[in-house]
Design a protein around this motif. Structure first.
Motif, PDB file in Angstrom:
ATOM      1  N   GLN A 150      -0.529  13.981  -4.679  1.00 15.31           N
ATOM      2  CA  GLN A 150       0.557  13.234  -5.518  1.00 15.31           C
ATOM      3  C   GLN A 150       1.442  12.472  -4.594  1.00 15.31           C
ATOM      4  O   GLN A 150       2.011  11.549  -4.795  1.00 15.31           O
ATOM      5  N   VAL A 151       2.053  13.124  -3.541  1.00 13.34           N
ATOM      6  CA  VAL A 151       3.021  12.697  -2.803  1.00 13.34           C
ATOM      7  C   VAL A 151       2.309  11.351  -2.139  1.00 13.34           C
ATOM      8  O   VAL A 151       3.076  10.238  -2.001  1.00 13.34           O
ATOM      9  N   LEU A 152       1.091  11.353  -1.551  1.00  8.76           N
ATOM     10  CA  LEU A 152       0.572  10.346  -0.984  1.00  8.76           C
ATOM     11  C   LEU A 152       0.314   9.073  -1.990  1.00  8.76           C
ATOM     12  O   LEU A 152       0.365   7.959  -1.561  1.00  8.76           O
ATOM     13  N   SER A 153       0.060   9.466  -3.052  1.00 17.02           N
ATOM     14  CA  SER A 153      -0.161   8.331  -4.216  1.00 17.02           C
ATOM     15  C   SER A 153       1.490   7.553  -4.465  1.00 17.02           C
ATOM     16  O   SER A 153       1.337   6.612  -4.657  1.00 17.02           O
ATOM     17  N   ARG A 154       2.473   8.566  -4.119  1.00 15.82           N
ATOM     18  CA  ARG A 154       3.579   7.599  -4.392  1.00 15.82           C
ATOM     19  C   ARG A 154       3.879   6.925  -2.951  1.00 15.82           C
ATOM     20  O   ARG A 154       4.499   5.799  -3.140  1.00 15.82           O
ATOM     21  N   LEU A 155       3.540   7.448  -2.038  1.00 17.75           N
ATOM     22  CA  LEU A 155       3.836   6.748  -0.598  1.00 17.75           C
ATOM     23  C   LEU A 155       2.950   5.654  -0.360  1.00 17.75           C
ATOM     24  O   LEU A 155       3.438   4.635   0.327  1.00 17.75           O
ATOM     25  N   PHE A 156       1.717   5.329  -0.918  1.00 21.80           N
ATOM     26  CA  PHE A 156       0.842   4.342  -0.675  1.00 21.80           C
ATOM     27  C   PHE A 156       0.477   3.828  -1.942  1.00 21.80           C
ATOM     28  O   PHE A 156      -0.995   4.047  -2.364  1.00 21.80           O
ATOM     29  N   PRO A 157       1.193   3.048  -2.975  1.00 22.87           N
ATOM     30  CA  PRO A 157       0.947   2.550  -4.219  1.00 22.87           C
ATOM     31  C   PRO A 157       0.198   1.082  -4.046  1.00 22.87           C
ATOM     32  O   PRO A 157       0.775   0.108  -4.239  1.00 22.87           O
ATOM     33  N   PHE A 158      -1.146   1.036  -3.438  1.00 18.70           N
ATOM     34  CA  PHE A 158      -2.020  -0.038  -3.243  1.00 18.70           C
ATOM     35  C   PHE A 158      -2.086  -0.953  -4.571  1.00 18.70           C
ATOM     36  O   PHE A 158      -2.402  -2.378  -4.550  1.00 18.70           O
ATOM     37  N   LYS A 159      -1.766  -0.530  -5.651  1.00 19.10           N
ATOM     38  CA  LYS A 159      -1.711  -1.434  -7.040  1.00 19.10           C
ATOM     39  C   LYS A 159      -0.691  -2.312  -7.098  1.00 19.10           C
ATOM     40  O   LYS A 159      -0.729  -3.219  -8.147  1.00 19.10           O
ATOM     41  N   ARG A 160       0.215  -2.451  -6.138  1.00 19.27           N
ATOM     42  CA  ARG A 160       1.333  -3.381  -6.187  1.00 19.27           C
ATOM     43  C   ARG A 160       0.851  -4.801  -5.942  1.00 19.27           C
ATOM     44  O   ARG A 160       1.774  -5.641  -6.033  1.00 19.27           O
ATOM     45  N   GLY A 161      -0.061  -5.038  -5.172  1.00 17.77           N
ATOM     46  CA  GLY A 161      -0.490  -6.371  -5.087  1.00 17.77           C
ATOM     47  C   GLY A 161      -0.324  -6.749  -3.455  1.00 17.77           C
ATOM     48  O   GLY A 161       0.409  -6.142  -2.779  1.00 17.77           O
ATOM     49  N   LEU A 162      -0.937  -7.992  -3.240  1.00 15.29           N
ATOM     50  CA  LEU A 162      -0.739  -8.417  -1.879  1.00 15.29           C
ATOM     51  C   LEU A 162       0.521  -8.703  -1.165  1.00 15.29           C
ATOM     52  O   LEU A 162       1.161  -8.174  -0.318  1.00 15.29           O
ATOM     53  N   CYS A 163       1.354  -9.446  -2.109  1.00 12.05           N
ATOM     54  CA  CYS A 163       2.455  -9.950  -2.068  1.00 12.05           C
ATOM     55  C   CYS A 163       3.686  -9.341  -2.819  1.00 12.05           C
ATOM     56  O   CYS A 163       3.479  -8.851  -3.938  1.00 12.05           O
ATOM     57  N   HIS A 164       4.971  -9.220  -2.174  1.00  7.31           N
ATOM     58  CA  HIS A 164       5.979  -8.706  -3.120  1.00  7.31           C
ATOM     59  C   HIS A 164       6.471  -9.844  -3.915  1.00  7.31           C
ATOM     60  O   HIS A 164       5.934 -10.888  -3.921  1.00  7.31           O
ATOM     61  N   ALA A 165       7.292  -9.575  -4.848  1.00  7.03           N
ATOM     62  CA  ALA A 165       7.751 -10.695  -5.889  1.00  7.03           C
ATOM     63  C   ALA A 165       8.144 -12.018  -5.197  1.00  7.03           C
ATOM     64  O   ALA A 165       7.909 -12.962  -5.445  1.00  7.03           O
ATOM     65  N   TYR A 166       9.210 -11.785  -4.204  1.00  2.94           N
ATOM     66  CA  TYR A 166       9.407 -12.766  -3.246  1.00  2.94           C
ATOM     67  C   TYR A 166       8.568 -12.588  -1.940  1.00  2.94           C
ATOM     68  O   TYR A 166       8.673 -11.671  -1.335  1.00  2.94           O
ATOM     69  N   TRP A 167       7.660 -13.669  -1.591  1.00  2.79           N
ATOM     70  CA  TRP A 167       6.890 -13.542  -0.596  1.00  2.79           C
ATOM     71  C   TRP A 167       7.659 -13.544   0.506  1.00  2.79           C
ATOM     72  O   TRP A 167       8.545 -14.114   1.208  1.00  2.79           O
ATOM     73  N   ALA A 168       7.109 -12.379   1.448  1.00  2.00           N
ATOM     74  CA  ALA A 168       7.932 -12.260   2.734  1.00  2.00           C
ATOM     75  C   ALA A 168       7.076 -13.309   3.423  1.00  2.00           C
ATOM     76  O   ALA A 168       6.108 -13.950   3.537  1.00  2.00           O
ATOM     77  N   PRO A 169       7.831 -14.062   4.438  1.00  2.00           N
ATOM     78  CA  PRO A 169       7.513 -15.060   5.478  1.00  2.00           C
ATOM     79  C   PRO A 169       6.442 -14.705   6.334  1.00  2.00           C
ATOM     80  O   PRO A 169       6.640 -14.723   7.513  1.00  2.00           O
ATOM     81  N   ASN A 170       5.219 -14.376   5.980  1.00  2.00           N
ATOM     82  CA  ASN A 170       4.186 -14.071   6.755  1.00  2.00           C
ATOM     83  C   ASN A 170       2.841 -14.788   6.672  1.00  2.00           C
ATOM     84  O   ASN A 170       2.819 -15.998   5.844  1.00  2.00           O
ATOM     85  N   ILE A 171       1.958 -14.354   7.008  1.00  2.00           N
ATOM     86  CA  ILE A 171       0.663 -15.326   7.005  1.00  2.00           C
ATOM     87  C   ILE A 171       0.287 -15.466   5.553  1.00  2.00           C
ATOM     88  O   ILE A 171      -0.547 -16.412   5.360  1.00  2.00           O
ATOM     89  N   TRP A 172       0.408 -14.432   4.720  1.00  2.00           N
ATOM     90  CA  TRP A 172      -0.167 -14.508   3.439  1.00  2.00           C
ATOM     91  C   TRP A 172       0.683 -15.391   2.593  1.00  2.00           C
ATOM     92  O   TRP A 172       0.208 -16.002   1.723  1.00  2.00           O
TER      93      TRP A 172
END
Length: 524
Positions: free
Chosen positions: A261-283
């Motif tokens: 349960q702790v690990l599922s909170r720390l690593f929520p991969f369902k959030r998607g590739l990019c944040h709502a505002y794209w970080a300025p990176n290769i993606w």
């Protein structure tokens, strides 16, 4: 070793006091949803038993930091009750009384004492010449670049987070490695990982450096590895420190059977590739290329608009989505790209360690490589690159050049975090203040050799001015504001991504073409 520091350090305390006063002036400024995030964590750690910390979901802002940070919030909550007990009620969502705001702001300011101590320790590790005025002292410049860092000021003391405290632990760990106190450095980094797991980005640099430079006690004459120099005792000591720290942090939750349960909170991969505002990176560049190809495909009638994915990557959504033309990117693909991006730096410090400075350079590359290729990267993570790079920037002309490009671009990419009208002059003023100091101080420090930036680099950075004028002032007046409200964010992300990518390439060129000792330029 570093030269002995002068006895007069009144300037250090003056800088620390003045920046603390500035932070106090920002107490009543805008704060983001992160303010409510940390208030909720104060409430749940104070009001609920440990067994419910990582299950509580009354608020959407559930606890998703490692256990040591939860205990940090628990400790703060016992002071918070003297300000306003109502902030410690889990059901009081979005509670922000004046006393609550005052406490949370002061808690960030107080926690920054760790950063101040860490900077003072880092200053002891710098190479300095006696007799220089303040603007010619690397220690003075480093202190301003870190304590007065624009990104930390707006992210922690306006937007609201505890990054100064966390970066203090990181910089103190780095200083201990410069001082050959490697076990202390390892302990501090283990603690840091259990405070915020984003620092896993730089864990490979720590692991390779400690294994190569601490567990192996001897090198060949050419600096290559001597296998007979391996010390099992040192490896056991390192392993004991790391395992003990993680056992103290995660042990109670393992005993409760809650580790998944702790690990599922720390690593929520369902959030998607990019944040709502794209970080300025290769993606960000990948996303804009996908959008460009999809528009071009529709125009040329090669693609059917009705069959293209409808999910928007710029409308504030953070769930998984599919690209329209280019292959969609999975978490595993980003992990592979990240590892490949930092592998040459790791191999370099394994074969030619170059001491603590080689380790620091590798750490910066690991942080930037993870920022460039990581999954669901937040724009604030650029500070993990800028702050450690400050140490290199005051000792190397090439690093100063990279620092200017990366800090100005990275800091500007944080502008969308503060979108309220009243904070506009504050962020512009603080950004200009920090940028002008960075340019003038580093130019003074490396006065030999002409300009730090070439014309193309300077032109790119000046391009941020018309970008800001368009995004902040001109675009809101156009008819497109209602139809395409995300375009200013996209323009900012993509333009800044170009500068961050260029800085990443420059860092690798400096790492692979020159040794740390031969490329360092002595200052006047």
């Amino acid at each position: 070793m570093a030269a002995p520091m002068p006895n007069d350090h009144s300037w250090f305390f003056a800088l620390a006091l003045c920046v603390s006063f500035l932070k106090c002036l920002l107490i009543n400024a805008y704060h983001s949803t992160d303010f409510e995030v940390h208030r909720n964590w104060l409430a749940l750690t104070h009001s609920l038993p440990v067994s419910q910390w990582y299950y509580e979901a009354t608020s959407e802002w559930t606890l998703d930091y490692p256990p040591l940070f939860a205990w940090f919030e628990y400790g703060l909550s016992h002071i918070a009750r003297f300000f306003d007990k109502e902030m410690l009620v889990v059901q009081n969502l979005n509670y922000a009384s004046p006393a609550t705001v005052l406490f949370q702001r002061l808690s960030v300011i107080a926690a920054d004492v760790v950063l101040m101590y860490a900077v003072k320790e880092c200053c002891k590790c710098l190479r300095e010449d006696k007799g220089k005025d303040l603007m010619g002292k690397p220690s003075f410049i480093l202190t301003v670049l870190v304590l007065w860092n624009f990104g930390l000021l707006i992210v922690d003391h306006i937007h609201f987070q505890y990054n100064g405290f966390l970066f203090g632990v990181l910089l103190l760990s780095i200083a201990r490695h410069f001082q050959n106190r490697h076990l202390e450095g390892a302990l501090l980094f283990s603690i840091l990982l259990n405070l915020k797991h984003i620092y896993l980005y730089i864990a490979p640099a720590y692991g390779i450096f400690l294994l190569r430079c601490f567990c192996f006690t001897q090198n060949n004459a050419d600096g290559s590895l001597q296998w007979r120099g391996f010390s099992l005792l040192r490896l056991v000591a390192l392993g004991t420190i790391v395992l003990t720290t993680f056992a103290v942090s995660f042990g109670p939750f393992i005993a409760l059977g809650q580790l998944p349960q702790v690990l599922s909170r720390l690593f929520p991969f369902k959030r998607g590739l990019c944040h709502a505002y794209w970080a300025p990176n290769i993606w960000a560049l990948y996303n804009i290329a996908d959008k460009a190809f999809s528009i071009l495909g529709v125009k040329l009638k090669l693609l059917d608009m009705n069959k293209l994915p409808k999910a928007s990557m710029t409308g504030g959504l953070v769930q998984e989505f599919q690209h329209s033309v280019l292959p969609s990117v999975s978490p595993l693909a980003t992990l592979a790209c990240t590892l490949l991006s930092v592998l040459p730096a790791l191999l370099r410090i394994w074969h030619r360690p170059d001491g603590a400075r080689g380790f620091l350079r590798c750490l910066v590359i690991c942080a930037l490589g993870s920022f460039m290729f990581g999954w669901h990267v937040h724009e604030k993570a650029i500070l993990m690159v800028i702050l450690p790079l400050s140490l290199l920037a005051v000792e190397s002309r090439e690093d100063a050049r990279i620092f200017l490009i990366l800090s100005i671009t990275g800091h500007y990419s944080l502008f969308p975090l503060l979108f309220t009208t009243q904070e506009l002059p504050i962020k512009i003023f603080l950004m200009l203040l920090f940028t002008i100091f960075s340019f003038t101080s580093l130019k003074t420090l490396f006065r030999k050799g002409g300009s730090l930036l070439n014309p193309l680099e300077a032109t790119y950075l000046w391009g941020l001015v018309p970008l800001e004028l368009v995004c902040e002032f001109a675009y809101p007046l156009t008819v497109w504001q209602k139809t395409f409200p995300f375009l200013p964010l996209m323009f900012t992300s993509v333009y800044c991504a170009l500068g961050v990518t260029y800085a990443f390439i420059r860092l690798y060129i400096s790492l692979l073409t020159c040794s740390d000792t031969t490329k360092r330029v002595k200052t006047q």
